[in-house]
Write an enzyme that holds these catalytic residues in place. Sequence first.
Site, short mmCIF file in Angstrom:
data_model
loop_
_atom_site.label_atom_id
_atom_site.label_comp_id
_atom_site.label_asym_id
_atom_site.label_seq_id
_atom_site.Cartn_x
_atom_site.Cartn_y
_atom_site.Cartn_z
N THR A 143 0.81 -1.22 0.00
CA THR A 143 0.00 0.00 0.00
C THR A 143 0.85 1.27 0.00
O THR A 143 1.95 1.29 0.58
CB THR A 143 -0.89 0.00 1.26
N TYR B 27 -1.95 0.28 9.79
CA TYR B 27 -2.10 -0.47 8.54
C TYR B 27 -0.81 -0.34 7.72
O TYR B 27 -0.23 -1.35 7.28
CB TYR B 27 -3.31 0.07 7.77
#
Length: 327
Positions: free
Chosen positions: A117, A141
């Site tokens: 990501t 995350y």
Amino acid sequence: MKTVLVTGGAGYIGSHACKALRDAGMIPVTYDDLSTGWADAVKFGPLEVGDITDTKRLDAIFKTYAPDAVMHFAACSDIAESVRDPGKYWHNIPGGTQAVAEAALKAGCTKFVLSSTCSVYGDQDGVILKETSTIAPNNAYGEAKRAAEEFLEGRAAAEGMRSVILRYFNVAGADEDAEVGEWHRPETHLVPIILDVAEGRRDAVRIYGTDYATPDGSCVRDYVHVTDIADAHMQGLDWLKANGGVRTFNLGTGTGFSVRSVIAEAEAITRKEIPVLEDARRPGDAASLVSGGDRARQELGWSPDRSTLPRMIKDAWRWHQTGDYAK
Ligand code: UDP
């Protein structure tokens, strides 16, 4: 026919990758716990229900299917939740990646494509992000995904694992045949929420933060069509056939759109009025995340031609209107 193990193949991006694999004459075996994915999205190969940290079950799956490669999508992916519950993300993301990669290595499967990501870059004040940019995640995350990358770059690589790490920017759109699409419960992502409002399933879109240092005050993101993301995975498999080691690629277009401009485009495409509510910033959000550099284009041959804002919204709208989402 080659088999590829697709963890998270019942999810949004994984299901599109399964279609690309099937279209390329391969067998996508989905391994998914169905916590956020849907059995109905598994249309292109077998489904095995299981947890990515269940090492015994993983060993059995590798034995049964003897996959040639792994695409590892399965992961929690809600940034705000990761801020509230970081332990869940540490367990699921580096823990899950380690378990899947070790089971693969044990079975002699040494090709691994990891979903990563742009959150690994954190909030860098409008900097155009290259693969060589500073790594500075600003939520659990992003931290957990970076740890998963490091596992592949370090320990797994030392044991012979070859990896392609794909750092997605913001994935949007749907399969152009509307066979699969985006369907999260609860939904937290911008485009499906906007389209739910256009359909009258929700009253308004909340704009999280209107005081960012961006042209219109709302967050800017680099949106990429999910089928272009699936293509990059296929090209990642080709890269792994020809190369050793670990290589990281940003999957972004180089162009950012604000939340307000995505809403405006959706109003134009759906021809519906989309009411908005201006809300506080969402914890963990960066002001702007835009990819720079052409590594994926140059080295993978990736060309994200579907990734225009109108095309992504049109394809997502078709999925909302005519795909399983409409049922
Ligand atoms: N966003 C928003 N309202 C929503 C959902 C998202 O304003 O109902 C914003 C969010 O703050 C971010 C952008 O839209 O700036 C994209 O968010 P999304 O959750 O789709 O993806 P993320 O960037 O979190 O991966």
